[in-house]
Design an enzyme around this catalytic site. Structure first.
Site, PDB file in Angstrom:
ATOM      1  CG  ASN A   1     -12.871  10.415 -19.462  1.00 21.18           C
ATOM      2  OD1 ASN A   1     -12.571  11.582 -19.257  1.00 21.18           O
ATOM      3  ND2 ASN A   1     -13.822   9.796 -18.797  1.00 21.18           N
TER       4      ASN A   1
ATOM      5  CB  ALA B   1     -10.522  17.978  -4.819  1.00 24.55           C
TER       6      ALA B   1
ATOM      7  CD  GLU C   1      -9.684   3.871  -3.886  1.00 25.67           C
ATOM      8  OE1 GLU C   1     -10.631   3.721  -4.688  1.00 25.67           O
ATOM      9  OE2 GLU C   1      -9.222   2.940  -3.215  1.00 25.67           O
TER      10      GLU C   1
ATOM     11  CB  THR D   1      -5.248   6.046  -2.056  1.00 27.93           C
ATOM     12  OG1 THR D   1      -5.387   4.886  -1.237  1.00 27.93           O
ATOM     13  CG2 THR D   1      -4.525   5.666  -3.340  1.00 27.93           C
TER      14      THR D   1
ATOM     15  CG  LEU E   1     -20.204   5.855 -20.429  1.00 32.88           C
ATOM     16  CD1 LEU E   1     -21.602   5.699 -19.868  1.00 32.88           C
ATOM     17  CD2 LEU E   1     -20.066   7.193 -21.160  1.00 32.88           C
TER      18      LEU E   1
ATOM     19  CG  ASP F   1      -2.012   0.962   1.198  1.00 33.53           C
ATOM     20  OD1 ASP F   1      -1.776   2.102   0.740  1.00 33.53           O
ATOM     21  OD2 ASP F   1      -3.121   0.596   1.607  1.00 33.53           O
TER      22      ASP F   1
ATOM     23  CE1 TYR G   1      -9.160  10.097  -9.806  1.00 34.12           C
ATOM     24  CE2 TYR G   1     -10.311  11.406 -11.454  1.00 34.12           C
ATOM     25  CZ  TYR G   1      -9.274  10.564 -11.113  1.00 34.12           C
ATOM     26  OH  TYR G   1      -8.352  10.198 -12.055  1.00 34.12           O
TER      27      TYR G   1
ATOM     28  CG  ASP H   1      -9.159  15.427 -18.742  1.00 34.61           C
ATOM     29  OD1 ASP H   1      -9.544  14.694 -17.806  1.00 34.61           O
ATOM     30  OD2 ASP H   1      -9.728  15.456 -19.851  1.00 34.61           O
TER      31      ASP H   1
ATOM     32  CE1 TYR I   1     -24.578   7.339 -13.904  1.00 30.30           C
ATOM     33  CE2 TYR I   1     -22.749   8.792 -13.418  1.00 30.30           C
ATOM     34  CZ  TYR I   1     -23.351   7.547 -13.332  1.00 30.30           C
ATOM     35  OH  TYR I   1     -22.710   6.547 -12.645  1.00 30.30           O
TER      36      TYR I   1
HETATM   37  P1  NAD Z   1      -7.674   1.827 -11.611  1.00 31.06           P
HETATM   38  O1  NAD Z   1      -8.668   2.177 -10.555  1.00 31.06           O
HETATM   39  O2  NAD Z   1      -8.062   0.886 -12.708  1.00 31.06           O
HETATM   40  O3  NAD Z   1      -6.376   1.194 -10.943  1.00 31.06           O
HETATM   41  C1  NAD Z   1      -5.785   1.728  -9.786  1.00 31.06           C
HETATM   42  C2  NAD Z   1      -4.755   0.738  -9.270  1.00 31.06           C
HETATM   43  O4  NAD Z   1      -4.146   1.311  -8.105  1.00 31.06           O
HETATM   44  C3  NAD Z   1      -5.362  -0.598  -8.840  1.00 31.06           C
HETATM   45  O5  NAD Z   1      -4.562  -1.678  -9.294  1.00 31.06           O
HETATM   46  C4  NAD Z   1      -5.354  -0.523  -7.318  1.00 31.06           C
HETATM   47  O6  NAD Z   1      -5.221  -1.806  -6.699  1.00 31.06           O
HETATM   48  C5  NAD Z   1      -4.131   0.349  -7.070  1.00 31.06           C
HETATM   49  N1  NAD Z   1      -4.211   1.059  -5.793  1.00 31.06           N
HETATM   50  C6  NAD Z   1      -5.258   1.804  -5.330  1.00 31.06           C
HETATM   51  N2  NAD Z   1      -4.963   2.279  -4.096  1.00 31.06           N
HETATM   52  C7  NAD Z   1      -3.711   1.847  -3.807  1.00 31.06           C
HETATM   53  C8  NAD Z   1      -2.845   2.029  -2.693  1.00 31.06           C
HETATM   54  N3  NAD Z   1      -3.235   2.739  -1.605  1.00 31.06           N
HETATM   55  N4  NAD Z   1      -1.607   1.472  -2.722  1.00 31.06           N
HETATM   56  C9  NAD Z   1      -1.210   0.746  -3.801  1.00 31.06           C
HETATM   57  N5  NAD Z   1      -1.992   0.516  -4.872  1.00 31.06           N
HETATM   58  C10 NAD Z   1      -3.222   1.065  -4.879  1.00 31.06           C
HETATM   59  O7  NAD Z   1      -7.162   3.208 -12.181  1.00 31.06           O
HETATM   60  P2  NAD Z   1      -6.778   3.633 -13.676  1.00 31.06           P
HETATM   61  O8  NAD Z   1      -8.016   4.014 -14.377  1.00 31.06           O
HETATM   62  O9  NAD Z   1      -5.888   2.596 -14.241  1.00 31.06           O
HETATM   63  O10 NAD Z   1      -5.960   4.966 -13.389  1.00 31.06           O
HETATM   64  C11 NAD Z   1      -4.564   4.901 -13.138  1.00 31.06           C
HETATM   65  C12 NAD Z   1      -4.041   6.310 -12.916  1.00 31.06           C
HETATM   66  O11 NAD Z   1      -4.267   7.090 -14.067  1.00 31.06           O
HETATM   67  C13 NAD Z   1      -4.698   7.046 -11.754  1.00 31.06           C
HETATM   68  O12 NAD Z   1      -3.705   7.796 -11.096  1.00 31.06           O
HETATM   69  C14 NAD Z   1      -5.712   7.941 -12.416  1.00 31.06           C
HETATM   70  O13 NAD Z   1      -5.938   9.105 -11.646  1.00 31.06           O
HETATM   71  C15 NAD Z   1      -4.990   8.263 -13.710  1.00 31.06           C
HETATM   72  N6  NAD Z   1      -5.880   8.581 -14.847  1.00 31.06           N
HETATM   73  C16 NAD Z   1      -6.891   7.732 -15.190  1.00 31.06           C
HETATM   74  C17 NAD Z   1      -7.675   8.024 -16.293  1.00 31.06           C
HETATM   75  C18 NAD Z   1      -8.785   7.095 -16.735  1.00 31.06           C
HETATM   76  O14 NAD Z   1      -9.527   7.424 -17.672  1.00 31.06           O
HETATM   77  N7  NAD Z   1      -8.950   5.919 -16.150  1.00 31.06           N
HETATM   78  C19 NAD Z   1      -7.446   9.181 -17.032  1.00 31.06           C
HETATM   79  C20 NAD Z   1      -6.392  10.032 -16.658  1.00 31.06           C
HETATM   80  C21 NAD Z   1      -5.619   9.707 -15.563  1.00 31.06           C
HETATM   81  P1  TYD Z   2     -16.746   7.836 -16.076  1.00 30.35           P
HETATM   82  O1  TYD Z   2     -16.475   6.676 -16.984  1.00 30.35           O
HETATM   83  O2  TYD Z   2     -17.167   7.558 -14.664  1.00 30.35           O
HETATM   84  O3  TYD Z   2     -15.470   8.782 -16.128  1.00 30.35           O
HETATM   85  P2  TYD Z   2     -15.268  10.295 -15.534  1.00 30.35           P
HETATM   86  O4  TYD Z   2     -16.349  10.606 -14.588  1.00 30.35           O
HETATM   87  O5  TYD Z   2     -13.942  10.190 -14.863  1.00 30.35           O
HETATM   88  O6  TYD Z   2     -15.268  11.188 -16.735  1.00 30.35           O
HETATM   89  O7  TYD Z   2     -17.886   8.717 -16.728  1.00 30.35           O
HETATM   90  C1  TYD Z   2     -17.760   9.233 -18.042  1.00 30.35           C
HETATM   91  C2  TYD Z   2     -18.982  10.055 -18.327  1.00 30.35           C
HETATM   92  O8  TYD Z   2     -20.122   9.181 -18.401  1.00 30.35           O
HETATM   93  C3  TYD Z   2     -19.326  11.055 -17.233  1.00 30.35           C
HETATM   94  O9  TYD Z   2     -19.891  12.212 -17.847  1.00 30.35           O
HETATM   95  C4  TYD Z   2     -20.367  10.345 -16.386  1.00 30.35           C
HETATM   96  C5  TYD Z   2     -21.112   9.519 -17.409  1.00 30.35           C
HETATM   97  N1  TYD Z   2     -21.661   8.225 -16.941  1.00 30.35           N
HETATM   98  C6  TYD Z   2     -22.971   7.879 -17.283  1.00 30.35           C
HETATM   99  O10 TYD Z   2     -23.711   8.655 -17.937  1.00 30.35           O
HETATM  100  N2  TYD Z   2     -23.430   6.653 -16.879  1.00 30.35           N
HETATM  101  C7  TYD Z   2     -22.658   5.782 -16.158  1.00 30.35           C
HETATM  102  O11 TYD Z   2     -23.142   4.672 -15.791  1.00 30.35           O
HETATM  103  C8  TYD Z   2     -21.316   6.157 -15.822  1.00 30.35           C
HETATM  104  C9  TYD Z   2     -20.449   5.230 -15.022  1.00 30.35           C
HETATM  105  C10 TYD Z   2     -20.861   7.388 -16.243  1.00 30.35           C
END
Ligand code: NAD
Ligand code: TYD
Length: 350
Positions: free
Chosen positions: A185, A158, A85, A101, A196, A60, A156, A132, A213
């Site tokens: 995204n 913030a 998270e 986290t 989504l 962790d 998130y 972003d 939503y």
């Molecule tokens: P995810 O939720 O799929 O994966 C997060 C990983 O972090 C998991 O494997 C989880 O087990 C691990 N984790 C969580 N808390 C932990 C802790 N306290 N210690 C160690 N490991 C921990 O997330 P993701 O979508 O792959 O995003 C990865 C990174 O990219 C994040 O920092 C997120 O903010 C950033 N990001 C994500 C997106 C997106 O669209 N998903 C876009 C831009 C940036």
């Molecule tokens: P999401 O995949 O949760 O990513 P983020 O909130 O980080 O952009 O959501 C993408 C967009 O889709 C966001 O505008 C919220 C919307 N949304 C829905 O309309 N229905 C859903 O079930 C989910 C999970 C998201």
């Protein structure tokens, strides 16, 4: 020899970054540090888990003693930090998990890096992966640039904004070599089905409602996860120390249009009558504080390093749907057990 910690390597984006680094750089040791929360899944990495340049450490990032021990055990030279998270809806329900986290975990990592590398920060990189969403919401016009003022709205975003500020503070104050990238995204294989696109794919497969939503006109820029991993690889090796880079897909979609496209592609792939899946679309209560529009200007990384997305959205989405249809065991393992749509369970008025 580089010995690189990739945090969050069992998660969605992290697993693609781990795979790319392990396969492309046999000369590096890749240390996947992940706590395996609900979002962490080692099934994402079965194809590379036996490679000699890969190790997994269940840890962790909030636990400084354990992270310090991992540094000592391997002589860690660099960090690519993705652990977080990551789901906005969860942050609305449990903001403190995001503070612990995303903020405290990140500062812990910075502290360990400061202590272990203090003899000379040269040659050591702390690369922080961010979003972003720190920039807040756009109206109909405009794009986020690296100069856009931070204006996060969800717990998130913030927490990610706070972590970005701490990374910059450690660069300014202590001279730790840092890079930050803020990406739009992501979508693609291994995406956890609370977001989504994978949620909609899973629900179409299972003939369940597709929750949209609010009015469905919220807009996101979407990037194929493998293109994000390519950008991270490029920035790790060629990014300018102390700089920030925006990464995006040049690919804006209103949620409702995106869900309609998904329905169309899935009807074709599942051999269903055109128009079948779109009948599952269900407008639901809006997310509180929902950001209207995100859109990235990824001109800096394009101009300086030549990066641009390698696939179109239609190609990426098609490959993503195929991956989910061909990996039903992965999907069943993730969706069975404790996980069901978190939104369904937690929000009233559905
Ligand atoms: P995810 O939720 O799929 O994966 C997060 C990983 O972090 C998991 O494997 C989880 O087990 C691990 N984790 C969580 N808390 C932990 C802790 N306290 N210690 C160690 N490991 C921990 O997330 P993701 O979508 O792959 O995003 C990865 C990174 O990219 C994040 O920092 C997120 O903010 C950033 N990001 C994500 C997106 C997106 O669209 N998903 C876009 C831009 C940036
Ligand atoms: P999401 O995949 O949760 O990513 P983020 O909130 O980080 O952009 O959501 C993408 C967009 O889709 C966001 O505008 C919220 C919307 N949304 C829905 O309309 N229905 C859903 O079930 C989910 C999970 C998201």
């Amino acid at each position: 020899m580089k010995k690189i910690i990739i945090t969050g390597g069992a998660g969605f984006i992290g697993s693609h970054v781990v795979r790319r680094f392990v396969n492309r750089y046999p000369q590096y040791l890749i240390i996947n540090v992940d706590a395996l929360t609900y979002a962490g899944n080692l099934e994402n990495l079965v194809d590379i888990e036996d490679k000699p340049n890969y190790v997994f450490e269940k840890a962790d990032i909030k636990d400084k003693t354990t992270i310090s021990a991992i540094f000592d055990k391997y002589g860690v030279t660099d960090i690519v930090h993705l652990a977080a998270e990551s789901h906005v809806d969860r942050s609305i329900l449990s903001p403190m998990d995001f503070v612990y986290t995303n903020v405290i975990g990140t500062v812990n990592l910075l502290e360990v890096a400061k202590e272990k590398w203090k003899a000379d920060y040269t040659g050591h990189l702390f690369y922080h992966i961010s979003t972003d969403e720190v920039y807040g919401a756009l109206g109909d016009e405009g794009l986020f640039t690296e100069e856009t003022r931070y204006d996060p709205h969800s717990p998130y975003s913030a927490s990610k904004a706070a972590s970005d500020h701490f990374v910059r503070a450690y660069y300014d104050t202590y001279g730790i070599k840092t890079i930050i990238s803020n990406c739009s995204n992501n979508y693609g294989p291994n995406h956890f089905p609370e977001k989504l696109i994978p949620l909609s794919i899973n629900n179409i497969i299972n003939n369940k409602p597709l929750p949209v939503y609010g009015d469905g006109k919220y807009t996101r820029d979407w990037l194929y996860v493998k293109d994000h991993a390519i950008a991270i690889d490029l920035l790790f090796h060629e990014g300018k120390i102390g700089d920030t880079y925006n990464i995006g897909g040049f690919n804006e979609w209103k949620n409702i249009d995106l869900v309609m496209l998904l329905c169309k592609q899935m009807d074709e792939k599942l051999g269903r009558e055109p128009g079948t899946s779109q009948q599952l679309i269900t407008y639901v209560k809006d997310r509180p504080g929902h950001d209207r529009r995100y859109a990235i200007d990824a001109g800096k990384i394009n101009k300086e390093l030549g990066w641009k997305p390698s696939v179109t959205f239609e190609e990426g989405l098609s490959a993503t749907i195929d991956w989910f249809l061909n990996n039903k065991t992965w999907l069943n393992n993730v969706t069975s057990g404790a996980y069901a749509s978190y939104y369904d369970h937690q929000y009233e008025n559905r």
